[in-house]
Design a protein around this motif. Structure first.
Motif, PDB file in Angstrom:
ATOM      1  N   GLN A 248       4.155 -13.256   4.801  1.00 58.45           N
ATOM      2  CA  GLN A 248       3.447 -12.091   4.282  1.00 58.45           C
ATOM      3  C   GLN A 248       3.711 -10.865   5.137  1.00 58.45           C
ATOM      4  N   VAL A 249       3.756 -11.034   6.449  1.00 60.12           N
ATOM      5  CA  VAL A 249       4.049  -9.904   7.336  1.00 60.12           C
ATOM      6  C   VAL A 249       5.456  -9.389   7.066  1.00 60.12           C
ATOM      7  N   ARG A 250       6.412 -10.289   6.916  1.00 67.88           N
ATOM      8  CA  ARG A 250       7.789  -9.870   6.665  1.00 67.88           C
ATOM      9  C   ARG A 250       7.905  -9.130   5.337  1.00 67.88           C
ATOM     10  N   THR A 251       7.220  -9.598   4.290  1.00 65.40           N
ATOM     11  CA  THR A 251       7.313  -8.975   2.967  1.00 65.40           C
ATOM     12  C   THR A 251       6.669  -7.598   2.956  1.00 65.40           C
ATOM     13  N   THR A 252       5.479  -7.505   3.464  1.00 63.72           N
ATOM     14  CA  THR A 252       4.770  -6.215   3.439  1.00 63.72           C
ATOM     15  C   THR A 252       5.459  -5.182   4.323  1.00 63.72           C
ATOM     16  N   ARG A 253       5.961  -5.601   5.448  1.00 66.68           N
ATOM     17  CA  ARG A 253       6.677  -4.648   6.302  1.00 66.68           C
ATOM     18  C   ARG A 253       7.974  -4.193   5.636  1.00 66.68           C
ATOM     19  N   GLY A 254       8.631  -5.081   4.908  1.00 69.02           N
ATOM     20  CA  GLY A 254       9.831  -4.672   4.175  1.00 69.02           C
ATOM     21  C   GLY A 254       9.516  -3.622   3.131  1.00 69.02           C
ATOM     22  N   ARG A 255       8.417  -3.758   2.449  1.00 69.92           N
ATOM     23  CA  ARG A 255       8.037  -2.757   1.446  1.00 69.92           C
ATOM     24  C   ARG A 255       7.720  -1.430   2.109  1.00 69.92           C
ATOM     25  N   VAL A 256       7.050  -1.460   3.245  1.00 69.35           N
ATOM     26  CA  VAL A 256       6.737  -0.220   3.963  1.00 69.35           C
ATOM     27  C   VAL A 256       8.018   0.492   4.368  1.00 69.35           C
ATOM     28  N   ARG A 257       8.969  -0.225   4.891  1.00 72.04           N
ATOM     29  CA  ARG A 257      10.223   0.407   5.306  1.00 72.04           C
ATOM     30  C   ARG A 257      10.980   0.988   4.111  1.00 72.04           C
ATOM     31  N   ALA A 258      10.910   0.310   2.988  1.00 75.50           N
ATOM     32  CA  ALA A 258      11.596   0.818   1.794  1.00 75.50           C
ATOM     33  C   ALA A 258      10.982   2.132   1.311  1.00 75.50           C
ATOM     34  N   LEU A 259       9.672   2.201   1.275  1.00 78.93           N
ATOM     35  CA  LEU A 259       8.998   3.435   0.846  1.00 78.93           C
ATOM     36  C   LEU A 259       9.258   4.567   1.829  1.00 78.93           C
ATOM     37  N   GLN A 260       9.260   4.261   3.116  1.00 80.44           N
ATOM     38  CA  GLN A 260       9.543   5.303   4.094  1.00 80.44           C
ATOM     39  C   GLN A 260      10.960   5.846   3.917  1.00 80.44           C
ATOM     40  N   GLY A 261      11.903   4.966   3.614  1.00 77.44           N
ATOM     41  CA  GLY A 261      13.281   5.432   3.378  1.00 77.44           C
ATOM     42  C   GLY A 261      13.386   6.342   2.171  1.00 77.44           C
ATOM     43  N   ARG A 262      12.699   6.025   1.094  1.00 74.56           N
ATOM     44  CA  ARG A 262      12.740   6.865  -0.103  1.00 74.56           C
ATOM     45  C   ARG A 262      12.129   8.229   0.166  1.00 74.56           C
ATOM     46  N   ILE A 263      11.013   8.250   0.844  1.00 76.29           N
ATOM     47  CA  ILE A 263      10.350   9.529   1.124  1.00 76.29           C
ATOM     48  C   ILE A 263      11.201  10.398   2.048  1.00 76.29           C
ATOM     49  N   ASN A 264      11.776   9.807   3.078  1.00 74.53           N
ATOM     50  CA  ASN A 264      12.591  10.590   4.007  1.00 74.53           C
ATOM     51  C   ASN A 264      13.821  11.175   3.326  1.00 74.53           C
ATOM     52  N   SER A 265      14.391  10.423   2.381  1.00 71.00           N
ATOM     53  CA  SER A 265      15.550  10.955   1.649  1.00 71.00           C
ATOM     54  C   SER A 265      15.163  12.158   0.793  1.00 71.00           C
ATOM     55  N   GLU A 273      11.468  20.125   9.135  1.00 71.59           N
ATOM     56  CA  GLU A 273      11.748  18.788   9.644  1.00 71.59           C
ATOM     57  C   GLU A 273      10.758  17.784   9.062  1.00 71.59           C
ATOM     58  N   ALA A 274      11.239  16.570   8.842  1.00 75.37           N
ATOM     59  CA  ALA A 274      10.360  15.502   8.362  1.00 75.37           C
ATOM     60  C   ALA A 274       9.387  15.116   9.482  1.00 75.37           C
ATOM     61  N   SER A 275       8.134  15.023   9.120  1.00 76.87           N
ATOM     62  CA  SER A 275       7.100  14.698  10.107  1.00 76.87           C
ATOM     63  C   SER A 275       6.025  13.853   9.429  1.00 76.87           C
ATOM     64  N   GLU A 276       4.957  13.597  10.175  1.00 76.13           N
ATOM     65  CA  GLU A 276       3.849  12.801   9.651  1.00 76.13           C
ATOM     66  C   GLU A 276       2.541  13.419  10.124  1.00 76.13           C
ATOM     67  N   LYS A 277       1.596  13.550   9.216  1.00 80.15           N
ATOM     68  CA  LYS A 277       0.291  14.142   9.514  1.00 80.15           C
ATOM     69  C   LYS A 277      -0.786  13.327   8.823  1.00 80.15           C
ATOM     70  N   SER A 278      -1.690  12.785   9.630  1.00 80.39           N
ATOM     71  CA  SER A 278      -2.816  11.995   9.106  1.00 80.39           C
ATOM     72  C   SER A 278      -2.338  10.808   8.293  1.00 80.39           C
ATOM     73  N   ARG A 280       0.419  10.544   6.518  1.00 78.03           N
ATOM     74  CA  ARG A 280       1.211  10.900   5.329  1.00 78.03           C
ATOM     75  C   ARG A 280       2.461  11.638   5.796  1.00 78.03           C
ATOM     76  N   LEU A 281       3.614  11.252   5.200  1.00 75.45           N
ATOM     77  CA  LEU A 281       4.882  11.916   5.518  1.00 75.45           C
ATOM     78  C   LEU A 281       4.900  13.301   4.874  1.00 75.45           C
ATOM     79  N   CYS A 282       5.453  14.278   5.593  1.00 77.71           N
ATOM     80  CA  CYS A 282       5.422  15.658   5.120  1.00 77.71           C
ATOM     81  C   CYS A 282       6.541  16.456   5.788  1.00 77.71           C
ATOM     82  N   ILE A 283       6.517  17.799   5.571  1.00 76.13           N
ATOM     83  CA  ILE A 283       7.475  18.722   6.160  1.00 76.13           C
ATOM     84  C   ILE A 283       6.747  19.556   7.209  1.00 76.13           C
ATOM     85  N   ALA A 284       7.338  19.648   8.397  1.00 75.58           N
ATOM     86  CA  ALA A 284       6.827  20.541   9.439  1.00 75.58           C
ATOM     87  C   ALA A 284       7.698  21.781   9.455  1.00 75.58           C
ATOM     88  N   ALA A 285       7.141  22.898   9.045  1.00 79.40           N
ATOM     89  CA  ALA A 285       7.904  24.139   8.907  1.00 79.40           C
ATOM     90  C   ALA A 285       7.179  25.261   9.640  1.00 79.40           C
TER      91      ALA A 285
END
Length: 461
Positions: A248-265, A273-278, A280-285
């Motif tokens: 379960q840890v391996r599966t859920t962590r894989g999904r987290v990494r996949a979503l992070q990759g899509r958002i960063n792209s 620059e790509a950043s994180e606030k509270s 949530r992934l966002c833009i630091a400008a």
């Protein structure tokens, strides 16, 4: 040491003053006698001032002695000031006991050993002092005679203590604390093997040898090998849970990494620059940057940077938060399982923890004593101490007892002389001159005897 402790427990009287009997079992109380010398008395009747606070400490010490687990008392003297009395407290102050403990703690290697050294207390009876000296002598033989220094490197008593406290209360132990606990158990097992190896090589692994106090103590160390192996395999040295912890840890962590990759792209197409606030992934400008339909998440401390979440990644951020929650739940499930297994062996873990601190404190005592050039003290029986203080009076009494027959002989001679010098009643007048002549002769002979007896008495004195 006898000057500090006074009369040991179990003594009947001190300087002719009967002991004060206390009524609670295993109760110990300091009592001042007429000469204001504190002495310790153990009794079995009821305490007039209520249960003695030293009772718990005495019972705990007895339990530890029966189980051959030696732990150091870490209770400060101020916590039972009423029991020790002002004389004992002043004695500790004159000895600068706390300053001595501060210097002792600096020679300890672990956080637990340093704390035990800072809170070290004077034993309450001679038997405890002799046992502690025997333990210190064993460690002195280990490090000086057999040239084997115990290595406490890599032992994290702070994280291990936190893990033991959480597990004993039924809480979940964090991954970093579990890793620190493994380091402690590995160190305890290493110290046990080292002591046993040195004893075996020097033929000192039998009862009565110099190393026997150490051997008897470390024999109780039992490490849960299976638990340690599982913790080591799924928790890194940095205290992070690996993906191999569970499926379960391996599966859920894989999904987290996949979503992070899509958002960063997606964020690469926006200025900043790509950043994180509270969470949530966002833009630091820079301040003043405009993004269509963007959500302002906040700004930096000085206001020079703003954090903007584009509308295109809002739903993806929501999915990422849900995936992270699932991954955290899976990790907690593994940590709860390990914590439950730790609760099952908590007694063995606590024993290893206490013995590591005890060994570290003994090593600190030996190193501090070597640095001071100290020697092992020897106890003098209380009866000998008392006789040495009144030796002149005792010698005078013994001489008087030896001279008593001479004085009795002299007194007897004086009585005989008085009887011979008394005039005989109803002596006829014509016999008065003859009687007086005989009386004078008898008087001269008797006084010579008295003088000889007196000279003999003076010579004997």
């Amino acid at each position: 040491m006898k000057a500090i402790l006074g009369q040991r427990a179990g003594s009947t009287t001190t300087h002719g003053v009967p002991p004060i009997v206390c009524n609670s079992a295993a109760c110990t109380r300091w009592v001042l006698n007429e000469r204001r010398r504190p002495y310790l008395h153990s009794g079995v009747a009821h305490c007039a001032r209520g249960p003695c606070r030293l009772q718990t400490r005495t019972a705990a010490a007895a339990t530890a002695a029966n189980q051959q687990v030696t732990t150091t008392d870490v209770v400060s003297w101020e916590s039972y000031e009423d029991e020790i009395g002002p004389a004992f407290k002043d004695t500790l102050g004159m000895l600068e006991w706390q300053r001595l403990c501060d210097h002792l703690s600096k020679h300890a290697s672990t956080a637990l050993g340093k704390r035990l050294g800072l809170q070290l207390s004077v034993p309450l009876d001679q038997l405890s002092s002799e046992r502690l000296l025997q333990e210190t002598r064993a460690m002195l033989a280990m490090e000086n005679d057999y040239m084997s220094l115990l290595d406490y490197g890599g032992i994290s008593t702070f994280d291990a203590e936190s893990a033991i406290k959480r597990a004993s209360k039924g809480g979940m132990v964090a991954a970093k604390q579990l890793r620190g606990l493994v380091a402690l158990l590995q160190g305890a097992d290493r110290l046990k093997r080292q002591i046993q190896l040195v004893a075996r090589q020097n033929h000192a692994n039998h009862k009565g040898s110099l190393l026997w106090p150490l051997l008897a103590a470390v024999a109780q160390i039992t490490v849960p090998a299976a638990l340690m192996r599982d913790i080591t395999s799924i928790i890194t040295e940095d205290g992070e849970l690996t993906d191999a912890a569970s499926e379960q840890v391996r599966t859920t962590r894989g999904r987290v990494r996949a979503l992070q990759g899509r958002i960063n792209s997606i964020l690469k197409g926006y200025p900043g620059e790509a950043s994180e606030k509270s969470g949530r992934l966002c833009i630091a400008a820079p301040a003043g940057t405009k993004i269509n339909n963007g959500v302002m998440l906040g700004s930096s401390v000085g206001g020079g940077m703003v954090f903007i979440e584009p509308a295109q990644i809002v739903s993806l951020n929501n999915e990422l938060a849900a995936a992270r929650a699932e991954a955290m739940a899976a990790e907690e499930s593994v940590l709860w399982e390990l914590s439950g297994r730790l609760m099952g062996v908590i007694v063995d873990v606590e024993t290893a923890f206490n013995l590591v601190g005890w060994l570290d404190l003994l090593s600190a005592k030996v190193r501090f004593g070597t640095w001071l050039g100290a020697i092992m003290p020897q106890f003098t029986p209380w009866e000998n101490v008392f006789q040495s203080r009144s030796g002149a009076a005792l010698e005078k009494v013994q001489k008087q007892q030896q001279q008593q027959p001479l004085w009795q002989q002299q007194q007897q001679l004086n009585n005989d002389c008085k009887e011979s010098l008394e005039p005989t009643q109803h002596t006829p007048h014509h016999q008065h001159g003859q009687h007086q002549q005989q009386q004078g002769g008898q008087q001269a002979v008797n006084w010579e005897s008295v003088s000889a007896a007196a000279a003999a008495g003076r010579a004997a004195v």
